[in-house]
Design a protein around this motif. Structure first.
Motif, PDB file in Angstrom:
ATOM      1  N   GLU A   1     -43.382 -39.105  23.835  1.00 30.46           N
ATOM      2  CA  GLU A   1     -42.215 -38.366  24.306  1.00 30.46           C
ATOM      3  C   GLU A   1     -41.344 -39.350  25.052  1.00 30.46           C
ATOM      4  O   GLU A   1     -41.861 -40.200  25.766  1.00 30.46           O
ATOM      5  N   ALA A   2     -40.054 -39.250  24.930  1.00 27.19           N
ATOM      6  CA  ALA A   2     -39.159 -40.192  25.587  1.00 27.19           C
ATOM      7  C   ALA A   2     -39.356 -40.213  27.098  1.00 27.19           C
ATOM      8  O   ALA A   2     -39.147 -41.225  27.728  1.00 27.19           O
ATOM      9  N   THR A   3     -39.780 -39.107  27.682  1.00 20.53           N
ATOM     10  CA  THR A   3     -39.934 -39.058  29.135  1.00 20.53           C
ATOM     11  C   THR A   3     -41.375 -39.235  29.589  1.00 20.53           C
ATOM     12  O   THR A   3     -41.650 -39.200  30.776  1.00 20.53           O
ATOM     13  N   PHE A   4     -42.305 -39.425  28.668  1.00 17.40           N
ATOM     14  CA  PHE A   4     -43.710 -39.505  29.050  1.00 17.40           C
ATOM     15  C   PHE A   4     -44.073 -40.885  29.573  1.00 17.40           C
ATOM     16  O   PHE A   4     -44.169 -41.089  30.764  1.00 17.40           O
ATOM     17  N   SER A   5     -44.298 -41.860  28.728  1.00 11.79           N
ATOM     18  CA  SER A   5     -44.668 -43.197  29.167  1.00 11.79           C
ATOM     19  C   SER A   5     -44.264 -44.240  28.137  1.00 11.79           C
ATOM     20  O   SER A   5     -44.543 -44.076  26.949  1.00 11.79           O
TER      21      SER A   5
ATOM     22  N   PRO B   1     -47.633 -38.122  39.111  1.00 11.41           N
ATOM     23  CA  PRO B   1     -46.888 -37.286  38.158  1.00 11.41           C
ATOM     24  C   PRO B   1     -47.279 -37.574  36.717  1.00 11.41           C
ATOM     25  O   PRO B   1     -47.878 -38.609  36.406  1.00 11.41           O
ATOM     26  N   ASP B   2     -46.931 -36.663  35.841  1.00 11.73           N
ATOM     27  CA  ASP B   2     -47.146 -36.834  34.415  1.00 11.73           C
ATOM     28  C   ASP B   2     -46.509 -38.148  33.968  1.00 11.73           C
ATOM     29  O   ASP B   2     -45.364 -38.440  34.310  1.00 11.73           O
ATOM     30  N   GLY B   3     -47.256 -38.967  33.245  1.00 14.11           N
ATOM     31  CA  GLY B   3     -46.763 -40.247  32.761  1.00 14.11           C
ATOM     32  C   GLY B   3     -46.973 -41.415  33.710  1.00 14.11           C
ATOM     33  O   GLY B   3     -46.683 -42.548  33.345  1.00 14.11           O
TER      34      GLY B   3
ATOM     35  N   VAL C   1     -50.744 -34.557  32.178  1.00 14.35           N
ATOM     36  CA  VAL C   1     -50.991 -33.184  32.634  1.00 14.35           C
ATOM     37  C   VAL C   1     -50.966 -32.169  31.498  1.00 14.35           C
ATOM     38  O   VAL C   1     -51.430 -31.047  31.668  1.00 14.35           O
ATOM     39  N   LYS C   2     -50.450 -32.555  30.333  1.00 12.11           N
ATOM     40  CA  LYS C   2     -50.322 -31.623  29.216  1.00 12.11           C
ATOM     41  C   LYS C   2     -51.464 -31.694  28.205  1.00 12.11           C
ATOM     42  O   LYS C   2     -51.521 -30.869  27.301  1.00 12.11           O
ATOM     43  N   GLY C   3     -52.345 -32.659  28.321  1.00 10.10           N
ATOM     44  CA  GLY C   3     -53.418 -32.797  27.343  1.00 10.10           C
ATOM     45  C   GLY C   3     -52.888 -33.121  25.959  1.00 10.10           C
ATOM     46  O   GLY C   3     -53.291 -32.517  24.973  1.00 10.10           O
ATOM     47  N   ARG C   4     -52.004 -34.068  25.866  1.00 16.23           N
ATOM     48  CA  ARG C   4     -51.303 -34.400  24.630  1.00 16.23           C
ATOM     49  C   ARG C   4     -52.199 -34.923  23.508  1.00 16.23           C
ATOM     50  O   ARG C   4     -51.887 -34.763  22.349  1.00 16.23           O
TER      51      ARG C   4
ATOM     52  N   GLY D   1     -58.572 -37.657  28.334  1.00 11.86           N
ATOM     53  CA  GLY D   1     -59.235 -36.457  28.810  1.00 11.86           C
ATOM     54  C   GLY D   1     -59.297 -36.421  30.318  1.00 11.86           C
ATOM     55  O   GLY D   1     -59.026 -37.412  30.996  1.00 11.86           O
ATOM     56  N   ASP D   2     -59.604 -35.257  30.857  1.00  8.07           N
ATOM     57  CA  ASP D   2     -59.658 -35.048  32.298  1.00  8.07           C
ATOM     58  C   ASP D   2     -58.351 -35.448  32.973  1.00  8.07           C
ATOM     59  O   ASP D   2     -58.339 -35.945  34.094  1.00  8.07           O
ATOM     60  N   GLY D   3     -57.238 -35.244  32.248  1.00  8.28           N
ATOM     61  CA  GLY D   3     -55.920 -35.471  32.829  1.00  8.28           C
ATOM     62  C   GLY D   3     -55.403 -36.889  32.755  1.00  8.28           C
ATOM     63  O   GLY D   3     -54.346 -37.184  33.306  1.00  8.28           O
ATOM     64  N   TRP D   4     -56.125 -37.777  32.064  1.00 13.94           N
ATOM     65  CA  TRP D   4     -55.728 -39.180  32.011  1.00 13.94           C
ATOM     66  C   TRP D   4     -55.990 -39.786  30.644  1.00 13.94           C
ATOM     67  O   TRP D   4     -56.887 -39.364  29.932  1.00 13.94           O
ATOM     68  N   GLY D   5     -55.230 -40.842  30.348  1.00 14.48           N
ATOM     69  CA  GLY D   5     -55.538 -41.747  29.258  1.00 14.48           C
ATOM     70  C   GLY D   5     -56.193 -42.959  29.893  1.00 14.48           C
ATOM     71  O   GLY D   5     -55.816 -43.378  30.993  1.00 14.48           O
TER      72      GLY D   5
END
Length: 188
Positions: A29-33, A88-90, A128-131, A139-143
């Motif tokens: 996503e452009a706003t993710f990472s 925050p997310d990303g 935070v989205k489980g992409r 998993g568990d909220g992280w890559g």
């Protein structure tokens, strides 16, 4: 990462391209990472020491993980953490593990310092989205990623549950992150 913004007739168009080491990658996503492609592959954050904020350091005196553990993240992630108490997310965390030496200096005997010898890097990206539910490194909220000095282009972790998570279990209730050594997260 380069961001080009074009404004014409009140419409904003953002084009984001990631160019590194001669390769092109599309972000999830452009706003993710800027360090994650659409399949959840995490790339090594080149120039993180100059482009990110140093959160703090750990010193491990002995064992396989001995040395200095310097941790970095983006300025925006620090600002968000100061407001909410969460990454925050990303958000990207980079932990660089350096070998250490000690010597006698005017400040005392047995002074430990980090050398230029890198042992490895750990990289985590908040999700935070489980992409990437089908990717074993998410998993568990992280890559989760692990890079060795001989090849920064290859994440050598294969499954975060077996390769990464066990070290973070004591801080499961703190979003899997040890923050005690990160004074930068505290507004002063």
């Amino acid at each position: 990462m380069r961001t080009i913004r074009l404004k014409k007739l009140g419409v904003s168009l953002a084009c984001v391209a990631i160019i590194g080491a001669g390769s092109f990658s599309v972000m999830a996503e452009a706003t993710f990472s800027p360090y994650v492609d659409d399949k959840g592959n995490i790339s090594f954050p080149i120039n993180f020491r100059t482009n990110m904020v140093h959160l703090g350091s750990w010193f491990v005196p002995s064992g396989g993980a001995s040395g200095f553990h310097d941790v970095y993240t983006e300025k925006e992630s620090v600002e968000a953490f100061r407001k909410t108490g969460k990454f925050p997310d990303g958000a990207v965390l980079v932990k660089e593990l350096r070998a250490s030496k000690s010597g006698t200096y005017t400040t005392g005997e047995g002074v430990n310092y980090a050398t230029s010898d890198i042992k490895q890097w750990f990289v985590m990206v908040k999700d935070v989205k489980g992409r990437f539910a089908n990717n074993p490194l998410w998993g568990d909220g992280w890559g989760w990623a692990l890079y060795k000095p001989d090849n920064k282009a290859k994440n050598v972790a294969t499954d975060y549950k077996t390769d990464c998570l066990s070290c973070h279990v004591p801080v499961k209730d703190k979003d899997w992150i040890y923050t005690e050594a990160y004074p930068t997260l505290n507004a002063q």
